[in-house]
Structure formats: C-alpha cells, structure tokens
Design a protein around this motif. Structure first.
Motif, PDB file in Angstrom:
ATOM      1  N   GLY A  93       0.822  -1.215   0.000  1.00 49.46           N
ATOM      2  CA  GLY A  93       0.000   0.000   0.000  1.00 49.46           C
ATOM      3  C   GLY A  93       0.850   1.256   0.000  1.00 49.46           C
ATOM      4  N   ASP A  94       0.191   2.381   0.131  1.00 42.71           N
ATOM      5  CA  ASP A  94       0.926   3.641   0.111  1.00 42.71           C
ATOM      6  C   ASP A  94       1.529   3.917   1.475  1.00 42.71           C
ATOM      7  N   ALA A  95       2.467   4.823   1.504  1.00 48.50           N
ATOM      8  CA  ALA A  95       3.232   5.092   2.715  1.00 48.50           C
ATOM      9  C   ALA A  95       2.344   5.481   3.889  1.00 48.50           C
ATOM     10  N   VAL A  96       1.357   6.275   3.653  1.00 49.84           N
ATOM     11  CA  VAL A  96       0.490   6.701   4.754  1.00 49.84           C
ATOM     12  C   VAL A  96      -0.169   5.487   5.391  1.00 49.84           C
ATOM     13  N   SER A  97      -0.661   4.613   4.569  1.00 49.80           N
ATOM     14  CA  SER A  97      -1.299   3.414   5.096  1.00 49.80           C
ATOM     15  C   SER A  97      -0.282   2.509   5.794  1.00 49.80           C
ATOM     16  N   ARG A  98       0.852   2.358   5.160  1.00 54.75           N
ATOM     17  CA  ARG A  98       1.888   1.521   5.786  1.00 54.75           C
ATOM     18  C   ARG A  98       2.282   2.056   7.162  1.00 54.75           C
ATOM     19  N   LEU A  99       2.504   3.323   7.222  1.00 52.87           N
ATOM     20  CA  LEU A  99       2.935   3.911   8.486  1.00 52.87           C
ATOM     21  C   LEU A  99       1.861   3.719   9.547  1.00 52.87           C
ATOM     22  N   SER A 100       0.644   3.892   9.117  1.00 53.32           N
ATOM     23  CA  SER A 100      -0.462   3.708  10.040  1.00 53.32           C
ATOM     24  C   SER A 100      -0.470   2.279  10.595  1.00 53.32           C
ATOM     25  N   HIS A 101      -0.288   1.327   9.703  1.00 50.13           N
ATOM     26  CA  HIS A 101      -0.229  -0.059  10.175  1.00 50.13           C
ATOM     27  C   HIS A 101       0.994  -0.304  11.038  1.00 50.13           C
ATOM     28  N   PHE A 102       2.077   0.315  10.657  1.00 44.04           N
ATOM     29  CA  PHE A 102       3.317   0.139  11.434  1.00 44.04           C
ATOM     30  C   PHE A 102       3.079   0.560  12.884  1.00 44.04           C
ATOM     31  N   ILE A 103       2.493   1.725  13.022  1.00 40.99           N
ATOM     32  CA  ILE A 103       2.243   2.228  14.374  1.00 40.99           C
ATOM     33  C   ILE A 103       1.312   1.294  15.140  1.00 40.99           C
ATOM     34  N   ASP A 104       0.263   0.870  14.488  1.00 40.06           N
ATOM     35  CA  ASP A 104      -0.668  -0.047  15.143  1.00 40.06           C
ATOM     36  C   ASP A 104       0.032  -1.316  15.613  1.00 40.06           C
ATOM     37  N   ARG A 105       0.751  -1.921  14.687  1.00 38.12           N
ATOM     38  CA  ARG A 105       1.403  -3.180  15.032  1.00 38.12           C
ATOM     39  C   ARG A 105       2.458  -2.973  16.112  1.00 38.12           C
ATOM     40  N   PHE A 106       3.226  -1.941  15.976  1.00 33.72           N
ATOM     41  CA  PHE A 106       4.286  -1.671  16.952  1.00 33.72           C
ATOM     42  C   PHE A 106       3.687  -1.506  18.346  1.00 33.72           C
ATOM     43  N   MET A 107       2.633  -0.728  18.407  1.00 32.25           N
ATOM     44  CA  MET A 107       2.025  -0.483  19.711  1.00 32.25           C
ATOM     45  C   MET A 107       1.370  -1.733  20.270  1.00 32.25           C
ATOM     46  N   SER A 108       0.871  -2.556  19.396  1.00 30.02           N
ATOM     47  CA  SER A 108       0.230  -3.748  19.948  1.00 30.02           C
ATOM     48  C   SER A 108       1.294  -4.711  20.468  1.00 30.02           C
ATOM     49  N   GLU A 109       2.471  -4.701  19.856  1.00 31.85           N
ATOM     50  CA  GLU A 109       3.571  -5.493  20.395  1.00 31.85           C
ATOM     51  C   GLU A 109       3.991  -4.970  21.763  1.00 31.85           C
ATOM     52  N   ILE A 110       4.060  -3.664  21.849  1.00 32.15           N
ATOM     53  CA  ILE A 110       4.430  -3.048  23.122  1.00 32.15           C
ATOM     54  C   ILE A 110       3.433  -3.408  24.201  1.00 32.15           C
ATOM     55  N   GLU A 111       2.193  -3.556  23.767  1.00 33.44           N
ATOM     56  CA  GLU A 111       1.156  -3.848  24.752  1.00 33.44           C
ATOM     57  C   GLU A 111       1.137  -5.319  25.138  1.00 33.44           C
ATOM     58  N   CYS A 112       1.271  -6.184  24.148  1.00 26.73           N
ATOM     59  CA  CYS A 112       1.083  -7.586  24.528  1.00 26.73           C
ATOM     60  C   CYS A 112       2.112  -8.542  23.968  1.00 26.73           C
ATOM     61  N   GLY A 113       3.233  -8.051  23.529  1.00 26.61           N
ATOM     62  CA  GLY A 113       4.294  -8.954  23.091  1.00 26.61           C
ATOM     63  C   GLY A 113       4.797  -9.744  24.299  1.00 26.61           C
ATOM     64  N   GLU A 114       5.564 -10.800  24.014  1.00 27.46           N
ATOM     65  CA  GLU A 114       6.027 -11.650  25.116  1.00 27.46           C
ATOM     66  C   GLU A 114       6.800 -10.859  26.171  1.00 27.46           C
ATOM     67  N   PHE A 115       7.560  -9.888  25.705  1.00 33.30           N
ATOM     68  CA  PHE A 115       8.362  -9.144  26.667  1.00 33.30           C
ATOM     69  C   PHE A 115       7.862  -7.716  26.806  1.00 33.30           C
ATOM     70  N   ALA A 116       6.530  -7.580  26.724  1.00 36.07           N
ATOM     71  CA  ALA A 116       5.908  -6.264  26.742  1.00 36.07           C
ATOM     72  C   ALA A 116       6.449  -5.371  27.859  1.00 36.07           C
ATOM     73  N   PHE A 117       6.511  -5.932  29.032  1.00 34.03           N
ATOM     74  CA  PHE A 117       6.915  -5.158  30.205  1.00 34.03           C
ATOM     75  C   PHE A 117       8.272  -4.498  30.063  1.00 34.03           C
ATOM     76  N   LEU A 118       9.074  -5.016  29.167  1.00 32.37           N
ATOM     77  CA  LEU A 118      10.405  -4.442  29.030  1.00 32.37           C
ATOM     78  C   LEU A 118      10.373  -2.952  28.719  1.00 32.37           C
ATOM     79  N   GLY A 119       9.317  -2.530  28.063  1.00 37.61           N
ATOM     80  CA  GLY A 119       9.268  -1.137  27.643  1.00 37.61           C
ATOM     81  C   GLY A 119       9.301  -0.121  28.764  1.00 37.61           C
ATOM     82  N   ALA A 120       8.968  -0.568  29.961  1.00 38.60           N
ATOM     83  CA  ALA A 120       8.833   0.388  31.044  1.00 38.60           C
ATOM     84  C   ALA A 120      10.139   1.098  31.399  1.00 38.60           C
ATOM     85  N   VAL A 121      11.224   0.456  31.099  1.00 43.04           N
ATOM     86  CA  VAL A 121      12.508   1.044  31.463  1.00 43.04           C
ATOM     87  C   VAL A 121      13.499   0.791  30.345  1.00 43.04           C
ATOM     88  N   ASP A 122      14.388   1.698  30.198  1.00 42.84           N
ATOM     89  CA  ASP A 122      15.507   1.447  29.299  1.00 42.84           C
ATOM     90  C   ASP A 122      16.435   0.509  30.010  1.00 42.84           C
TER      91      ASP A 122
END
Lengths: 216, 216, 216, 216
Positions: A93-122
DNA sequence: AATGAATGAGGATTCATTCAT
DNA sequence: AATGAATGAATCCTCATTCAT
C-alpha cells in the motif's frame, strides 16, 4: 544433549537443547525482574526464586547474568521485528497506510508482546560484550530500516513533507513509541489503544505535507 | 565549616555550610560518570578520583551515593525549569509561538545546560527513597504543567486540533525531546540545532488543526 | 552389575564388579588432566568429557574425586614397584650393578610407564584421607626400602663411601630422579635416556669411595 | 598515597606504598598457609584471619589471590638470589670451593630464609598469568645461571669430569637441594646442616673427575 | 549404564560506608 | 579537610554430589 554446552557462539539463541520450556520461563522471569528493579539491582537469587530454582541451578541453563540480559533483549527485538515484517499492511500500500499499520502493530507489540513489560525502562546494555551489543544493534537497525523505508517512500509519493529528514523522523517515531510505557499507566478510560490512535494522528499530521506551509 | 551535619531533611539542598565550589565539582564529576557508566556501575572511588579526592573524603560532602544522584537530578531539573520559566517567549504570545520557543529553549538546555550529558541515558532513580522521588516527581511535574498549559491554550485558541488529548501530547513532546541524546550524535553537518528545527516543524504540524481533515 | 556399592573399605581396588576397561580409561583420563591442571583445578566435568561421559555418570564408577586421585597414585606406585621388583638386574649382583639397573629401570618407568606424565608435577595428596595417605606412604616406603637396601649393601661391600648416610642417599636419589620431568623437556638430541646415563654416572661417582679422600 | 593503586605493572613489588609492615605480614601469613594447605585449598579468609583482618580488608592491600602467590614467590626467589650473589665465597676461588659455598649458602637459605617453609611443597604456579610466570622464570634462571657458571668453570679447570653436561648437572643439583624439605624433618640428631654436608660430599664427588674412570 | 536436572555449600571479589587521626 | 585503613554485607559464580528416570 550434554548439559550446559561450551561457550560456543555467544549469540546462539540456545535453542533445541535442554529443557526449552524451563529456559523460557527463566528468561521471562528474569525479564520481569530486570524491568522491575533494573539489571544491576537484580540478583541471580531473585531470578532463581521467581522460577522456583536455587541460585546455582540457574547456571545449568545460562552462562552468566549478562547472558540473560542478552537473550531477553534479542528475543524481544526479534519477535518485534518478525511481527512487523509479517504484517502485510506494513509491506503493501501507500506510505500513509503503511505507516499507520506500522504504528498499530508496533504499539500492539508493546502492549502484549512476550516481553511487553520491558518497555517500562531502558534496560542498560552496557554490561554486554561488544559482540552481543553488535547483534542487538543489528536487530534494532532492521526495525529502524523498515520504518525509514516507509518514510522515504512517503516523501517520494508526495504525501510527506519533502523537507523531512528521514533519519530524524525515523528515530523520533521509534523513540516516541518506545517511551509510551514510561509515562502511560493503562487504565479503563485510556487504554494503550487510545495512545496508538493519538500517535497515528500526531505522527501522520506531523509528517504530512502541509497544504499551506507554515511560518519560518 | 561544621563537618557533616546530622541526617536532616534528605531534600535539603545543603547550601551554605560547606565549600560550595567543591560540592559543585563533585556533583559535576559524579554526573559525568553516572552518565558514562550508569549509577550502579559507578563506584564512589570513580567519583572521588575524578575530583582528585580519596574515597572516604567524599563523605565529608555527601550523605551517601544516592544523595549524589538526587542532588544532580534535582539541580538539573530545577535549572531546566528555571530556564523555561524565565524565557518570556514561552510565557507570552499565542500558543504556537510559545510552543516554538519552548522547544527551542528545551533543546538548548539539552545541548548546553550544566548537566547536558545526563540526557544520554535514562538514569535510574529507583535507588532514591520515596521522599526524594517525590521531590523529583514534583519538579518534573512543573515542567510538564508548563507545557501542558501551552497545549491547552493552543486548543482553546483553535490552533491545535481540538481532538488532541493534552496529556498524551505533553508527554509525547517531552519524551520526544528527551530521547534526542540517545540517538543523535552531534556532528558538523547535523548539529542539535537542526534536530530542534525538525522537532518544531514535526510537533507543530502534528498538533495543528489540519485545514482539511484526514482519513479515519 | 550392582551399581555403586556401599562405602566399603576406601582402599578397595574395586575389582570385578564394574567394567574394568572403562574404569581404566577414566583413571587414565583423570590422571592426564590432573597432571595438566592440577587436582583442584580439575573438575569432574573435565574428566567426564575427556572420557565421553556426562558429569553425573562418573559417579557410577567412582566414589568421589579424591577416590580418583588415590586410585591413580596407588596404581602408578604399584606398577613402579612391581617393575623394580621383577627386574633381576636389581635383585642380583653387586651393589654398583644393582644401583645402575635400578636407575635404568626407574627412569624407564618415568619415561613410559602407564602414568608417566604424572612426574611432571607433584600432585598434591593432601586431599586424601589418612587411611589412603597411609596406603600411599606404604607403597612409597617399599620403593624406598628397595633402594636403601642396595645402598647399605654397597657400603658393606666397600664400594660406597662408609660415611654415607643411607637415608640421605636414598631420598636424594629418589627425589633426584623424580624431579626429572620438572626440568627436562625431551628432545631428539637429549632424550630421557641421556639423563638416565648422566644420573648413573653422577650418582655412582657420588657414592663411590673416593680412592683418595678429599678435603674436609 | 592513594589506597590500592591501579593495576599498574603487574610485577611491581608494590613497595613504598601503604602500610609496608602490614603487607609483609600478609605475605608471610599467606606463604605459611599456602605451604600448609596448598594454594587452591587456601581461602582468602584463612589468610585474613591469620593476619587478624577480615576477608574484604585484604583487598586493600592486594589485587587478588594470585597476586599474593606471585609476590611471595618472587620475593623468596629474589632474596635467595641476592644471598647467593653477595656471598664472596661463591664468586671467588676455584670451582670446587665455589660450589661448596654455593651449597652451604643455598641450604642455609632453605633453612632460615624468610620464606623457608615454602620449600616443603612445590607451589603450583599455574594460576599466574604469563607475564608473572615469566618474571618468576627469569629469577629462577638467574640462580640457575649462577650455578651453571660454576660448573662450567670446574670443567674448564679440570676438576669436574669433562663429560659432564652442565645443564643436567645444574638442574640436578638445584632440584636435589630444593627437594630437601620434602623428605627431611629436622631433628636434633640430623639437622639440615648435616644434609648440607652430605650434599657437598655427594655432589662434589659426583662431579669430580674420577682419577680412575669407571665402567662403560 | 547413563543422563539431565537440581542442589547447596563455598569462595573470590566488590564496594558503600565508617572512623580515628 | 582529607586520608588511610578497615569493615562486612552482598553478589556472582563454581562445582562436587545426588538422584529419579
């Protein structure tokens, strides 16, 4: 099947040997505690007892504490990367759509990926050797490159402001999303999902060519 | 003058009594090493020798290691806050202009504030007691509030998208800027100044009411 | 056949029951590593993997680590002793001839006995219990006694200086030969054989009655 | 005067700094225990408590356990070497006389040198790094060379058998004397002095040209 | 016979902190 | 103000040993 194997390749994901389930439990437990107390403040004993083992027993599975940190980090990154790469909305798809999906997927990984909790701290990676740091750098780079390509595409397509520095933009977006867990405490009224929506709006608006330019 | 005083208020900035210049040197040295190696990995001896003292001698000046961390952080935050508050471009004018000035000033602090280098790593504050953590939280809150007010103002003025969640926006912007040192290595061709320009364009475009709404 | 037997007599050569070939392999492997790295620095795992077993499996054969040390030492000593006792050149003839044969035989054991490599380092026997130490002491004593008898004979025969203290001489000769591996690295041009020749000349000359006394 | 100094030259005898007397006490105590129980079997705590310190306190003086081993060994060797070099009986006169003095002096060092007890066991030096091993090798070499020169001289002077291999002879003599403590328990009736006398007679007779050659 | 897994007692080392001088 | 010396608790890691399977 020979006990802890010799310090082969320090990057070896250590698969297929030993009780793989245990090893995963250990990584998970360690990751939790690392993100709760930080790497240095976490004791081998902390980890052991979370998994229901004794201190020494952990060494049957791992090389040393830094090993744990590395395996956790590289696993998390690889899972993250894979999830992004396998999402066809990101690769088509076009970049706008891709980016939109990228953000969605990235955030959903942050929320429920196996190591989700890691995000809380560097988590501090300075304890890793050069070789391992490089491996992590590489994984990060791949995610970075994936996003950067989308941005470059968007500029080419004319949807993103041509003055955009793709490197700056890529880093900004990634660090923006990665910082979420540091300030956002999910609640019923403002779930991570909402943050993702906000990011999409904010980032896309930020990149998109302003029909009417602005001051400067 | 009076040697180490009793464990008074742990927040006491410890002004006056002791050789203020030395104390500043110590804080500065400690801050440098903390940001180089991380708090835990830094030893009192590291700090002492950077300042040209012997381990034990540091205790003439400080209460304990965490003390150092606190003083450094609170100083940095307060300087940061003060710089923002004293900038009339931030406190006068319309929201778009204020935000623009806010970003400029914030980034210039990151670049050349006394504790500029601190930005490179998230220093772990979990070693601080509750009281001190609260003090730091308060300082951070003030900066946060300052920015938030601008955003709310912008929405009221109609310049920023009314759907904007001010909290999300505030945090995003702050974390965005704070992450700069983590990925940006200043060079001749891309000084921090350029990043600041990019942030201004990106953030303002991201917040500004899109004349023509976009998809969703 | 019957798994590990109860802690019988700690000196029990453990004959019969178990796979004698394996046991020998293990002893040999252990002996090699002991002489390479020293007893303490050698881990059970080192030994196991040299024999192609896993750590825990060794315990099917041995009682404990010290057991290994003991069995190796006592075997080596007994083989040494037996070789000396069976050499008729050592048990017949005049003292000069006997001593000459003794040296030859002793050195050839050091060179190519089953546990030849042991000579390179003094293996520390302090890890053995009193009983086992005594057993080893006894074996050593027999070798010692064998040599001492020759010396006493030589004095009686008038070939060796009557002022010779047989104990001093015996120990000197034995330790002299045992130290060989510590300094001699065999090479084409100076094989152990040459050292043996040197010892014969040196020792015999040293003991022999000086036709013309010397100073003192 | 700055606490434990940085790991400068690992060979540095560590003189002039810190409480020099304490350091000597520590070395002495450590040497005693090393020779009683062996290096590996000796605990840092063992050493500390012999000196009346706590475990951790030792690290104020030393780098690590191996450091101790090295300093002890090198000190002992250097003292030994110095004693030999300063004895004019060893450096003047004919070879027979020099050798006689050499033996006397060497044995008296073994009996009452500062680290006399060390002779009882071969301390395992495998725990030392290459650099340190080399330093020790060098010190040993000097002693070796001193003796070798005497032997070569004796051959040249015609007092020692020209067939003598100077290297073999040197090593033999040195190891012979060094083994003394392993078998000799001094008693009233047979003090070390007697052993020294025996060595002189034995060694000199062993080297001296036999007026009438012997077999072979 | 052999193995994988677990144990737990050590042992070396680090380091913040104290304190007499 | 500063130092040298000492402390002792904490922590990582090692390894002989056990044992169910």
């Amino acid at each position: 099947m020979t006990g802890r194997r010799p310090p082969l390749n320090p990057l070896e994901p250590r698969e297929g040997t030993l009780n793989e389930k245990r090893w995963s439990e250990i990584l998970r437990g360690a990751a939790e505690i690392f993100s709760e107390k930080g790497y240095e403040a976490t004791t081998i004993e902390d980890i052991a007892s979370r998994v229901g083992l004794l201190k020494g027993s952990l060494y049957y599975y791992m090389e040393n504490k830094a090993d744990l940190l590395f395996q956790i980090t590289i696993r998390a990154l690889n899972q993250h990367l894979q999830a992004l790469q396998e999402d066809s909305g990101i690769t088509h798809g076009d970049a706008v759509s891709r980016l939109s999906h990228f953000i969605d997927r990235f955030m959903s990984e942050i929320e429920c990926g196996e190591f989700a909790f890691l995000g809380a701290v560097d988590i501090d990676l300075r304890f890793l050797g050069a070789e391992r740091l490089a491996a992590i750098g590489e994984a990060r780079h791949q995610i970075n490159a994936l996003l950067k390509r989308i941005i470059v595409l968007g500029i080419a397509e004319g949807d993103f402001d041509p003055k955009t520095d793709a490197t700056f933009a890529t880093n900004s977006i990634l660090f923006l999303m990665n910082s979420t867990k540091k300030w956002h405490r999910p609640s019923g009224t403002r779930p991570i999902r909402h943050v993702a929506e906000w990011y999409k709006r904010f980032i896309l608006a930020g990149l998109t060519t302003s029909p009417t330019g602005w001051h400067e």
